[in-house]
Structures are given as structure tokens and as C-alpha cells.
Scaffold this active site. Structure first.
Site, short mmCIF file in Angstrom:
data_model
loop_
_atom_site.label_atom_id
_atom_site.label_comp_id
_atom_site.label_asym_id
_atom_site.label_seq_id
_atom_site.Cartn_x
_atom_site.Cartn_y
_atom_site.Cartn_z
N ASP A 63 -10.25 -2.45 -6.76
CA ASP A 63 -8.88 -2.65 -6.30
C ASP A 63 -8.10 -3.56 -7.24
O ASP A 63 -8.67 -4.17 -8.15
CB ASP A 63 -8.88 -3.20 -4.86
CG ASP A 63 -9.86 -4.34 -4.66
OD1 ASP A 63 -10.34 -4.89 -5.66
OD2 ASP A 63 -10.15 -4.67 -3.50
N ASN A 132 -12.34 -9.60 7.72
CA ASN A 132 -12.18 -8.66 8.83
C ASN A 132 -13.04 -7.40 8.61
O ASN A 132 -12.81 -6.36 9.22
CB ASN A 132 -10.70 -8.25 8.98
CG ASN A 132 -10.13 -7.73 7.67
OD1 ASN A 132 -10.85 -7.63 6.67
ND2 ASN A 132 -8.85 -7.40 7.67
N HIS A 134 -13.27 -5.77 5.76
CA HIS A 134 -12.72 -4.80 4.81
C HIS A 134 -13.62 -4.67 3.59
O HIS A 134 -14.37 -5.58 3.24
CB HIS A 134 -11.26 -5.12 4.44
CG HIS A 134 -11.03 -6.28 3.54
ND1 HIS A 134 -10.06 -7.22 3.78
CD2 HIS A 134 -11.58 -6.64 2.36
CE1 HIS A 134 -10.03 -8.11 2.80
NE2 HIS A 134 -10.96 -7.77 1.93
N GLU A 139 -8.45 -1.95 4.83
CA GLU A 139 -8.30 -2.81 6.00
C GLU A 139 -8.67 -2.04 7.27
O GLU A 139 -8.81 -0.81 7.24
CB GLU A 139 -6.83 -3.28 6.08
CG GLU A 139 -6.36 -4.08 4.87
CD GLU A 139 -6.80 -5.55 4.91
OE1 GLU A 139 -7.89 -5.85 5.42
OE2 GLU A 139 -6.04 -6.39 4.43
C1 GLP Z 1 -10.82 -9.44 -1.47
C2 GLP Z 1 -11.34 -8.24 -2.26
C3 GLP Z 1 -12.62 -7.71 -1.67
C4 GLP Z 1 -13.60 -8.83 -1.45
C5 GLP Z 1 -13.00 -9.80 -0.45
C6 GLP Z 1 -13.94 -10.92 -0.06
O1 GLP Z 1 -10.10 -9.06 -0.36
N1 GLP Z 1 -10.39 -7.19 -2.32
O2 GLP Z 1 -13.16 -6.72 -2.53
O3 GLP Z 1 -14.81 -8.34 -0.98
O4 GLP Z 1 -11.84 -10.34 -1.06
O5 GLP Z 1 -13.81 -12.00 -0.93
P1 GLP Z 1 -14.82 -13.21 -0.99
O6 GLP Z 1 -16.00 -12.73 -1.72
O7 GLP Z 1 -14.06 -14.27 -1.78
O8 GLP Z 1 -15.11 -13.63 0.39
#
Ligand code: GLP
Length: 243
Positions: A63, A132, A134, A139
């Protein structure tokens, strides 16, 4: 799903890097689906330390934010340079990240999916878990057959990402993300989660009902998923058969 629980974040990072390295040694021109976020940072550091050759590896990031240029420090393109691409021998032409600055976002997403197809599909996608549930930026409510597309970010996701931006106005409202359908076509999937903050969502992901309200539960239908947790992330989940 194979579920592995390791002691702490350092072990999670080293173990995940070992798995990825093993797969890339076995297939030097592997196609990887790559995540951002704080969770995979240690794995990227460990991959760099291992000296893994990326000269034939092709990558597709999950993404990117819309409206944040690639040279902005909080773009996912900048994240990837900082944590991996600047430190390994990957060829620039083998790196793919959706362009959130494109004038035609729909066309950019269609182009991205076509590029994945042309590469022969993704061998291994590595995923973190949003607060959440995702995956990528899919989402709650995202269709399980969804392709790469523009999406609006939920308030909870914007809050979670607020720490990276100077003020609320700067936090992006939209992103381009591989769809859940795109992710499920990956031949293998590795999910990483670390820390007590993720314990509740990990419990729902592994033990709650499979529902579009929790996007990661779509992964349960995939034949080759490894979930790697540290003890804190696993603390609310009664697991048996754990390594
Ligand atoms: C963002 C990214 C996700 C990632 C998520 C969790 O939203 N788009 O791909 O998994 O963050 O991030 P973290 O690893 O900092 O908890």
C-alpha cells in the site's frame, strides 16, 4: 494456519527474517509482497544483517498513501528505502509501490494488479495487523475478492498513524492498497504481530468469527499462512500446538 509464538520482538524479527531468507535462497527471483509499519522494521534490519541477495528479487508493496509524494519522509516509498532498499542489492526496476500521486488513481491500481500478474503472481506476502484487524489498508468491510484500489482510511487507522505526522491535518485520508483478493492470491502468507497492544485483535483474528468486519480473518481460507506472534501479542489467545 501455522501459528508460531516466540519470546519477544527481537526473536520474532530474527525468526521472520530467517523464514524469508530461506524462501529467497530457494527461489532467488522470488516475488515478495511487503508491508510497512513498525512491526516489520526489525525483520528488515535482520534481513539486511543476513546479507541476503536481492539482486533477482522483485517486490510489490501492499500500500501507499494518496497525496504523499515518494520523497516525503512518511511515504511508504521512503519507509522502504530507509529500512530495506537502501541497504540491499535490489534493482530499482524490480521495486513496485503504488503511486499515490497518480492523477488517475483507478488506472494506477489496475496497472499495479497487471504488473503483479506479469511478474507471475506473488510468492510470499508478509503482513502486519492494523489495530482494527486491517491488512494492507483493507479496512473493516473491505470485500474479500477486492483488487488493488483507492480506499478511505478509518478514524482508528488515522489515529494509529498520527504518530508519524506533525499534526492531524497532515494525516492522509486515503490510500491505495492491494485488495484482499490480491493478497489471497499470494502463494504464501506470513503474518507478524508484536506487543500487548495487538493481543486483543490477535485473539479475534485467530479465535473470533471469520467476518469482513475483521479483514485479517479472510486469511483463514488460505492454504499456506504462517502467523508469527511474540508472547505479548499472543497473551489473550489460548493456543495449542505452539512452538
Ligand atoms: C499500517 C499499514 C499496515 C500495517 C499497520 C500496522 O496501517 N498499512 O500494512 O500492518 O499499519 O502497523 P504497525 O506494525 O506499526 O502496528
Amino acid at each position: 494456519m501455522r501459528i508460531t509464538v516466540v519470546n519477544d520482538y527481537a526473536t520474532l524479527s530474527a525468526t521472520a527474517a530467517g523464514l524469508v531468507a530461506g524462501w529467497v535462497w530457494a527461489k532467488p527471483d522470488a516475488v515478495l509482497g511487503l508491508p510497512t509499519g513498525s512491526t516489520p522494521e526489525g525483520m528488515y534490519r535482520a534481513l539486511v544483517s543476513l546479507g541476503l541477495r536481492f539482486s533477482s528479487v522483485r517486490t510489490f508493496n501492499l500500500d501507499e498513501y494518496v497525496g504523499i509524494p515518494a520523497d516525503h519522509p512518511q511515504s511508504y516509498a521512503a519507509f522502504m528505502r530507509k529500512h530495506l532498499f537502501d541497504w540491499v542489492d535490489i534493482r530499482p526496476e524490480n521495486v513496485h509501490i503504488p503511486n499515490g500521486m497518480s492523477a488517475d488513481l483507478e488506472a494506477e491500481c489496475a496497472r499495479y494488479d497487471e504488473a503483479i500478474q506479469r511478474a507471475g503472481g506473488i510468492d510470499l506476502t508478509i503482513l502486519g495487523l492494523g489495530p482494527n484487524g486491517h491488512i494492507g489498508f483493507n479496512e473493516p468491510g473491505a470485500p474479500w475478492d477486492g483488487r488493488t484500489r483507492p480506499v478511505e482510511l478509518t478514524e482508528i487507522t488515522r489515529q494509529a498513524n498520527a504518530r508519524y505526522f506533525r499534526n492531524r491535518q497532515e494525516i492522509p485520508r486515503m490510500a491505495l492498497t492491494m485488495g484482499i483478493g490480491t493478497i489471497l492470491e499470494s502463494r504464501r502468507i506470513l503474518v507478524l504481530a508484536s506487543g500487548a497492544d495487538k493481543a486483543g485483535i490477535v485473539q479475534q483474528f485467530l479465535k473470533g468469527p471469520a467476518t469482513p468486519d475483521l479483514p485479517a480473518t479472510a486469511l483463514r481460507s488460505h492454504p499456506d499462512v504462517t502467523v508469527m506472534l511474540d508472547r505479548k501479542a499472543a497473551q489473550q489467545t489460548a493456543l495449542s500446538g505452539v512452538i
